[in-house]
Design a protein around this motif. Sequence first.
Motif, PDB file in Angstrom:
ATOM      1  N   LEU A  58       0.834  -1.225   0.124  1.00 29.66           N
ATOM      2  CA  LEU A  58      -0.077   0.235  -0.002  1.00 29.66           C
ATOM      3  C   LEU A  58       0.716   1.344  -0.093  1.00 29.66           C
ATOM      4  O   LEU A  58       0.527   2.190  -0.716  1.00 29.66           O
ATOM      5  CB  LEU A  58      -0.814  -0.069   1.024  1.00 29.66           C
ATOM      6  N   THR A  59       1.815   1.214   0.830  1.00 32.47           N
ATOM      7  CA  THR A  59       2.898   2.405   0.823  1.00 32.47           C
ATOM      8  C   THR A  59       3.172   2.749  -0.533  1.00 32.47           C
ATOM      9  O   THR A  59       3.509   3.561  -1.064  1.00 32.47           O
ATOM     10  CB  THR A  59       3.919   2.251   1.967  1.00 32.47           C
ATOM     11  N   LEU A  60       3.987   1.710  -1.227  1.00 35.25           N
ATOM     12  CA  LEU A  60       4.563   1.784  -2.811  1.00 35.25           C
ATOM     13  C   LEU A  60       3.443   2.307  -3.439  1.00 35.25           C
ATOM     14  O   LEU A  60       3.610   3.337  -4.356  1.00 35.25           O
ATOM     15  CB  LEU A  60       4.770   0.333  -3.181  1.00 35.25           C
ATOM     16  N   ALA A  61       1.992   1.773  -3.512  1.00 34.43           N
ATOM     17  CA  ALA A  61       1.150   2.225  -4.331  1.00 34.43           C
ATOM     18  C   ALA A  61       0.804   3.902  -4.031  1.00 34.43           C
ATOM     19  O   ALA A  61       0.410   4.350  -5.038  1.00 34.43           O
ATOM     20  CB  ALA A  61      -0.251   1.220  -4.188  1.00 34.43           C
ATOM     21  N   ALA A  62       0.543   4.119  -2.872  1.00 33.33           N
ATOM     22  CA  ALA A  62       0.372   5.505  -2.537  1.00 33.33           C
ATOM     23  C   ALA A  62       1.465   6.764  -2.867  1.00 33.33           C
ATOM     24  O   ALA A  62       1.147   7.586  -3.320  1.00 33.33           O
ATOM     25  CB  ALA A  62       0.103   5.506  -0.926  1.00 33.33           C
ATOM     26  N   LEU A  63       2.697   6.216  -2.612  1.00 31.73           N
ATOM     27  CA  LEU A  63       3.816   7.110  -3.184  1.00 31.73           C
ATOM     28  C   LEU A  63       3.744   7.002  -4.579  1.00 31.73           C
ATOM     29  O   LEU A  63       4.163   8.201  -5.178  1.00 31.73           O
ATOM     30  CB  LEU A  63       5.246   6.320  -2.646  1.00 31.73           C
ATOM     31  N   ALA A  64       3.481   5.937  -5.356  1.00 33.91           N
ATOM     32  CA  ALA A  64       3.341   6.097  -6.751  1.00 33.91           C
ATOM     33  C   ALA A  64       2.048   7.157  -7.216  1.00 33.91           C
ATOM     34  O   ALA A  64       2.241   7.740  -8.157  1.00 33.91           O
ATOM     35  CB  ALA A  64       3.151   4.927  -7.420  1.00 33.91           C
ATOM     36  N   ALA A  65       1.248   7.103  -6.380  1.00 32.52           N
ATOM     37  CA  ALA A  65      -0.099   8.178  -6.987  1.00 32.52           C
ATOM     38  C   ALA A  65       0.164   9.308  -6.667  1.00 32.52           C
ATOM     39  O   ALA A  65      -0.206  10.326  -7.504  1.00 32.52           O
ATOM     40  CB  ALA A  65      -1.395   7.646  -5.729  1.00 32.52           C
ATOM     41  N   VAL A  66       1.165   9.807  -5.641  1.00 34.68           N
ATOM     42  CA  VAL A  66       1.404  11.238  -5.637  1.00 34.68           C
ATOM     43  C   VAL A  66       2.922  11.579  -6.165  1.00 34.68           C
ATOM     44  O   VAL A  66       3.392  12.669  -5.980  1.00 34.68           O
ATOM     45  CB  VAL A  66       1.544  11.740  -4.301  1.00 34.68           C
ATOM     46  N   ASP A  67       3.471  10.361  -6.709  1.00 31.48           N
ATOM     47  CA  ASP A  67       4.647  10.779  -7.510  1.00 31.48           C
ATOM     48  C   ASP A  67       4.730  11.776  -8.766  1.00 31.48           C
ATOM     49  O   ASP A  67       4.111  11.364  -9.719  1.00 31.48           O
ATOM     50  CB  ASP A  67       5.388   9.297  -7.965  1.00 31.48           C
ATOM     51  N   ILE A  68       5.473  12.874  -8.857  1.00 32.01           N
ATOM     52  CA  ILE A  68       5.295  13.855  -9.911  1.00 32.01           C
ATOM     53  C   ILE A  68       6.627  13.653 -10.479  1.00 32.01           C
ATOM     54  O   ILE A  68       6.754  14.520 -11.538  1.00 32.01           O
ATOM     55  CB  ILE A  68       4.941  15.087  -9.312  1.00 32.01           C
ATOM     56  N   THR A  69       7.733  12.944 -10.307  1.00 32.59           N
ATOM     57  CA  THR A  69       8.876  12.835 -11.010  1.00 32.59           C
ATOM     58  C   THR A  69       8.667  12.269 -12.575  1.00 32.59           C
ATOM     59  O   THR A  69       9.242  12.715 -13.306  1.00 32.59           O
ATOM     60  CB  THR A  69       9.865  11.862 -10.370  1.00 32.59           C
ATOM     61  N   GLY A  70       7.756  11.560 -12.823  1.00 37.20           N
ATOM     62  CA  GLY A  70       7.360  11.110 -13.852  1.00 37.20           C
ATOM     63  C   GLY A  70       6.948  11.790 -14.831  1.00 37.20           C
ATOM     64  O   GLY A  70       6.459  11.831 -16.168  1.00 37.20           O
ATOM     65  N   ARG A  71       6.362  13.100 -14.357  1.00 37.32           N
ATOM     66  CA  ARG A  71       5.348  14.162 -15.104  1.00 37.32           C
ATOM     67  C   ARG A  71       6.290  15.295 -15.320  1.00 37.32           C
ATOM     68  O   ARG A  71       5.564  16.326 -15.664  1.00 37.32           O
ATOM     69  CB  ARG A  71       4.301  14.183 -14.141  1.00 37.32           C
ATOM     70  N   ALA A  72       7.484  15.220 -15.046  1.00 33.45           N
ATOM     71  CA  ALA A  72       8.300  16.374 -15.167  1.00 33.45           C
ATOM     72  C   ALA A  72       9.209  16.433 -16.379  1.00 33.45           C
ATOM     73  O   ALA A  72       9.442  15.356 -16.661  1.00 33.45           O
ATOM     74  CB  ALA A  72       9.245  16.992 -13.944  1.00 33.45           C
ATOM     75  N   ALA A  73       9.267  17.468 -17.318  1.00 31.41           N
ATOM     76  CA  ALA A  73      10.309  17.368 -18.378  1.00 31.41           C
ATOM     77  C   ALA A  73      11.474  17.334 -17.770  1.00 31.41           C
ATOM     78  O   ALA A  73      12.554  16.709 -18.662  1.00 31.41           O
ATOM     79  CB  ALA A  73      10.002  18.886 -19.141  1.00 31.41           C
ATOM     80  N   THR A  74      11.802  17.816 -16.657  1.00 29.95           N
ATOM     81  CA  THR A  74      13.300  17.727 -16.136  1.00 29.95           C
ATOM     82  C   THR A  74      13.149  17.663 -14.602  1.00 29.95           C
ATOM     83  O   THR A  74      12.163  18.197 -14.003  1.00 29.95           O
ATOM     84  CB  THR A  74      14.392  19.003 -16.619  1.00 29.95           C
ATOM     85  N   GLY A  75      14.094  17.268 -14.279  1.00 29.43           N
ATOM     86  CA  GLY A  75      14.446  17.103 -12.592  1.00 29.43           C
ATOM     87  C   GLY A  75      13.525  16.344 -12.001  1.00 29.43           C
ATOM     88  O   GLY A  75      12.502  15.698 -12.167  1.00 29.43           O
ATOM     89  N   SER A  76      13.738  16.268 -10.512  1.00 31.60           N
ATOM     90  CA  SER A  76      12.658  15.631  -9.612  1.00 31.60           C
ATOM     91  C   SER A  76      11.945  16.681  -8.814  1.00 31.60           C
ATOM     92  O   SER A  76      12.319  17.790  -8.334  1.00 31.60           O
ATOM     93  CB  SER A  76      13.549  14.851  -8.714  1.00 31.60           C
ATOM     94  N   LEU A  77      10.613  16.611  -8.887  1.00 32.09           N
ATOM     95  CA  LEU A  77       9.677  17.684  -8.156  1.00 32.09           C
ATOM     96  C   LEU A  77       9.744  17.536  -6.864  1.00 32.09           C
ATOM     97  O   LEU A  77       9.253  18.279  -6.252  1.00 32.09           O
ATOM     98  CB  LEU A  77       8.192  17.322  -8.726  1.00 32.09           C
ATOM     99  N   LEU A  78      10.255  16.462  -6.245  1.00 34.97           N
ATOM    100  CA  LEU A  78      10.412  16.293  -4.771  1.00 34.97           C
ATOM    101  C   LEU A  78      11.329  16.859  -4.255  1.00 34.97           C
ATOM    102  O   LEU A  78      11.205  17.530  -3.145  1.00 34.97           O
ATOM    103  CB  LEU A  78      10.106  14.577  -4.464  1.00 34.97           C
ATOM    104  N   ASP A  79      12.499  16.945  -4.905  1.00 34.77           N
ATOM    105  CA  ASP A  79      13.640  17.367  -4.237  1.00 34.77           C
ATOM    106  C   ASP A  79      14.798  17.848  -5.531  1.00 34.77           C
ATOM    107  O   ASP A  79      15.459  16.843  -5.936  1.00 34.77           O
ATOM    108  CB  ASP A  79      14.354  16.476  -3.498  1.00 34.77           C
TER     109      ASP A  79
END
Length: 364
Positions: A58-79
Amino acid sequence: MSTTAFSTAVAQARDLLRWRSPLRTELWAARLAAGLEPGEVEPFLRELAADGSAESRLTLAALAAVDITGRAATGSLLDEDREPSEDQRPSEDQEPSEGRESFEAGGTAAGGRILGVEVPGVTGTDLGLPGWVDRMGQVTCEEAWYGKADPYGEQTLAVLSFRYENGKEPHILVVGIDQPNGGLAVDAVVEEVKFLDDLGLGPAEPGVVAGRVLDAFELGDRIMGAQVADTLPAVRPLAIARALAVTGLVRQAPDGTLADFHDLPDVPGAREAFERLAEFVGERPLWWSPARVSQFLTSWLPREAILSDAAVAAMPEVVRAWSRFNGDQPAVLRQIDEDAPRLPTLMADESLAGLVKRLAQQRP
């Protein structure tokens, strides 16, 4: 991440499995993602994958749901400053990304990659969990609002309302956008829809509002040491993910407030005067405080503007008309009454002119 922290996350996930709330779980995952230090991400995700329990999945699925790294043209949106792992580093024949992160629609964490890390044994979100887990991130934006957060518009609010695919758990995302410092995101909350009742905002196009949310976060990431609410980092991943979920995104949309102003005084020079006012307020027309009015009349105009005598004479009435339209705040009108009589003298004082104005005046 320490074993204690891992155990805490798993214990919290166990409670979330009982709650069966996609929204509660996404908010938890956003806080969890925001709290990960750069060196903790990969070990934590690998420990979850190796554990294999329902709580870890569940933790992996939840982190995937709010993961924005795959939706950025460049860089990591988390850090942005997170050091990439070896499999994230560009190959020698890849061009390095330029500038800071840029948010673009499309893409989710999949293929075992979560928070920019390849997680062994994880394929997309097929983790054998209860059906409600699949609704995380699957939201539809229904409406949007935008307007002043305070009487002088020093902060604006961008609001988007969402529902999950089954129609349950309606909620709103509220993002506070600072105006004096350029329009960066300074706070964000996810609330029940009734929270809107106390905001007094006007309806707006969802794609435009979502674009302003992304613009505000992107600007904040470019400013070192930007002053934001302590609560913002924990909401940021979910806020960006929600904005990216809105269809018809419009980035860098102009504010239409100036175009909606139709009460220009019928006096000579009024149009010329308003053009200079529009130049001054620029892309942040809702920010109109006594201090900003004073800056315009006593500093910016004498330093920057070349005006005809008619425009100088018309300026006080133009500024009053704009102020009545843009909030009609008594303190703003009092400031105009105090500063406007000095305007002709200030405009005639050549020592106050800036370099650009002086050069323009010297041209034949």
